[in-house]
Design a protein around this motif. Structure first.
Motif: not given
Ligand SMILES: NC(=O)c1ccc[n+]([C@@H]2O[C@H](COP(=O)([O-])OP(=O)(O)OC[C@H]3O[C@@H](n4cnc5c(N)ncnc54)[C@H](OP(=O)(O)O)[C@@H]3O)[C@@H](O)[C@H]2O)c1
Length: 387
Positions: A114, A127, A166, A169-170
């Motif tokens: 990431l 993912h 995930l 963060k995205c």
């Protein structure tokens, strides 16, 4: 791409190459065989043409280290190259003893990938997760991130916490995210070929092992051990193995063949550009009763039966059941699984292209078993010891 040397990752990489994509694989070093040699061996298994191979680049990198263990210069080169990331690398062990390694791969490793996404031109993160991030749940599991705290094993737990990191963060970085959650993937529905012989295969391999063990005992040593375990030979040559398999409420196991998985993955990747969560599952789980019937027919066995949990404990386990359980303990939660994976979103996408999950019928089961046995359950997949 990460995980390109794994079961699903190698299928995805091969399909991307066939479809004309440029693919860059991050492969961890291995002291015995170079990353390039391992990838080459797989591409041969897939029959990838020299022309398609020219669009592939392999870089040795360590996902479990900051900057992937690369020099500053090589890391900078990488950040300038990539535009989408497909993250398939994962430690798929269910073993609590391997917790540290599993966490390192599925949480720390993911964080490093990431970081790469955030520091590069990457605008889309794909993912590979699992439908079992739902954890210890009974009943419907939705195609979204659902908070939970209770898991069957360290694999489910780390995949779940990985997803949570995930999403955050995205979202923070403005990177689009597709999360693909397959259930349990087995060989190809077309020809039964597979690169992995765990999950569905492992309990079947254990049954065959027990069959061979007791046949040998009966034929060569007078059959004393077989007798102690209640194992006997029928007049028709079948072997009676008294094993009850706990089958939950009879819901069964959710199984998808790898060629269906790939078609579904590619279709979602190509068309779902907003980012979401997708359950790549079978709408009809395979009952343990059906799998037991296939197994006994294929291996000429008797005495194995699927028993619902409510009835299972009415009788204590016999010696053979205790022995069988020592081998398949990690898989037992999946044999008595009561989780149901909703797939409305995925179905609506796949329906447009008439992509349907094939049923694992006896014919397909036989093809898969034949390939598994021919290749020594993966030991001689490439004509020598599988690396
Ligand atoms: N197969 C299934 O039935 C299934 C079902 C649901 C979800 N999934 C998900 O699909 C993804 C791929 O699974 P798979 O079945 O293809 O697994 P796999 O065959 O075990 O492959 C795992 C891949 O991850 C790499 N890897 C593992 N630990 C690593 C580490 N510490 N550093 C770098 N690379 C590492 C392996 O590299 P090496 O070759 O070097 O070991 C390999 O390329 C995973 O995210 C899994 O959770 C799989």
């Amino acid at each position: 791409m990460t995980g390109g040397t794994g079961f699903l990752g190698s299928h995805i990489a091969s399909e991307l190459l066939r479809q004309g994509y440029r693919v860059l694989l991050l492969v961890r070093p291995n002291s015995q065989v170079s990353a390039h040699a391992r990838v080459e061996q797989l591409l041969t298994w897939f029959g990838i043409s020299p022309k398609d191979k020219r669009r592939l680049k392999v870089i040795e990198a360590r996902m479990d280290q900051p900057d992937l263990g690369l020099t500053q210069e090589r890391y900078a080169d990488l950040t300038n190259t990539i535009d989408e990331i497909i993250h398939c690398a994962s430690n798929t062990s269910f073993s609590e003893r391997k917790r540290t390694e599993v966490e390192r791969a599925n949480i720390e490793g993911l964080q490093h990938i990431l970081d790469l996404a955030a520091r590069s031109k990457c605008y889309f993160f794909h993912h590979l997760s699992t439908a079992y991030v739902a954890g210890k749940k009974s009943g419907p599991c939705r195609e979204e991130f659902v908070e939970t705290t209770s898991f069957t094993n360290v694999y489910e737990e780390t995949k779940y916490y990985g997803e949570r990191i995930l999403f955050e963060k995205c979202d923070d970085e403005g990177i689009r995210l597709n999360v693909y959650r397959p259930s349990i993937v087995y060989g190809s529905a077309e020809d039964g070929r597979s690169l992995r012989f765990t999950a569905l295969y492992y309990p079947l391999r254990t049954i065959l092992f027990l069959k061979n063990l007791f046949m040998k005992d009966i034929e060569e040593s007078g059959g004393k051990r077989a007798q102690q375990m209640g194992v006997k030979m029928g007049t028709d040559g079948s072997l009676h193995l008294p094993i009850r398999i706990e089958a939950g409420n009879g819901n069964g196991i959710n199984l998808v063949p790898v060629d269906f998985f790939i078609k579904a993955f590619m279709e979602i990747m190509d068309t779902c550009l907003e980012g979401s969560v997708f359950h790549i599952v079978n709408e009809r789980s395979k009952t343990i009763d059906a799998l037991v019937e296939y197994t006994t027919r294929y291996f000429n066995l008797e005495g194995i039966e699927a028993v619902r949990t409510e009835d299972f404990d009415k009788q204590s386990r016999n010696g053979l059941e205790i022995l069988f359980d020592t081998y398949v303990d990690a898989y037992k939660p999946y044999m008595r699984d009561n989780r149901i994976f909703s797939n409305d979103k995925t179905r609506s996408i796949l329906e447009k292209k008439n992509i349907k999950c094939p049923d694992l019928d006896y014919e397909l089961f036989s093809k898969c078993m034949q390939y598994a046995i021919e290749t020594g359950w993966g030991a001689n997949l490439f004509g020598k010891q599988h690396q």
